[in-house]
Scaffold this motif. Sequence first.
Motif, short mmCIF file in Angstrom:
data_model
loop_
_atom_site.label_atom_id
_atom_site.label_comp_id
_atom_site.label_asym_id
_atom_site.label_seq_id
_atom_site.Cartn_x
_atom_site.Cartn_y
_atom_site.Cartn_z
N LEU A 1 0.84 -1.19 0.00
CA LEU A 1 0.00 0.00 0.00
C LEU A 1 0.87 1.24 0.00
CD1 LEU A 1 -2.60 -1.02 2.73
CD2 LEU A 1 -2.89 -1.16 0.28
N SER A 2 0.40 2.27 -0.65
CA SER A 2 1.16 3.53 -0.66
C SER A 2 1.05 4.20 0.71
CB SER A 2 0.60 4.47 -1.74
OG SER A 2 -0.65 4.99 -1.33
N SER A 3 1.96 5.10 0.97
CA SER A 3 1.94 5.80 2.26
C SER A 3 0.65 6.61 2.42
CB SER A 3 3.17 6.70 2.42
OG SER A 3 3.21 7.66 1.38
N GLU A 4 0.13 7.14 1.33
CA GLU A 4 -1.13 7.90 1.38
C GLU A 4 -2.31 6.99 1.74
OE1 GLU A 4 -3.57 11.33 0.97
OE2 GLU A 4 -1.41 11.11 1.14
N THR A 5 -2.34 5.79 1.16
CA THR A 5 -3.41 4.84 1.47
C THR A 5 -3.34 4.43 2.94
OG1 THR A 5 -3.44 4.01 -0.79
CG2 THR A 5 -4.38 2.58 0.90
N ILE A 6 -2.15 4.16 3.43
CA ILE A 6 -1.98 3.79 4.83
C ILE A 6 -2.44 4.92 5.74
CG2 ILE A 6 -0.26 3.27 6.62
CD1 ILE A 6 1.28 1.75 4.37
N ARG A 7 -2.08 6.15 5.40
CA ARG A 7 -2.50 7.30 6.20
C ARG A 7 -4.02 7.42 6.20
NH1 ARG A 7 -4.37 12.08 5.69
NH2 ARG A 7 -4.23 12.18 3.44
N ASN A 8 -4.64 7.27 5.03
CA ASN A 8 -6.10 7.36 4.93
C ASN A 8 -6.80 6.27 5.73
OD1 ASN A 8 -6.01 9.62 3.30
ND2 ASN A 8 -6.15 8.46 1.40
N ARG A 9 -6.30 5.04 5.62
CA ARG A 9 -6.90 3.92 6.37
C ARG A 9 -6.77 4.15 7.87
NH1 ARG A 9 -9.90 0.77 2.76
NH2 ARG A 9 -8.65 0.43 0.92
N ASP A 10 -5.61 4.63 8.28
CA ASP A 10 -5.38 4.92 9.70
C ASP A 10 -6.34 6.00 10.19
OD1 ASP A 10 -3.74 4.81 12.23
OD2 ASP A 10 -3.34 6.90 11.64
#
Length: 91
Positions: free
Chosen positions: A1-10
């Motif tokens: 997962l991209s860092s942006e996706t991880i941030r959004n999921r978090d």
Amino acid sequence: LSSETIRNRDEDFRLRIAPDLGHLPLTDLTREVVEEWLARLVARAPSRRMVVQTVATLRVILATAVEWGRITDNPAAKLRIPAPEVHEEQA
């Protein structure tokens, strides 16, 4: 997962899932509980996109719980997100 996706999921989990559902054991997350959570989310979310993204996050979390054998089925798998409001201006 991209860092942006991880941030959004978090963010989805911390701000919109955990406050309402995080205190419950996984086995208590029934379809009814998840539907009630969705209704509250829709009522307070500033955009439909946020609702769609947050539901997707919950689906992934619960799908993982199914894969790990923590629950037998994913109560968020077939959630229906309400249709977007149609305004006369958009028509």
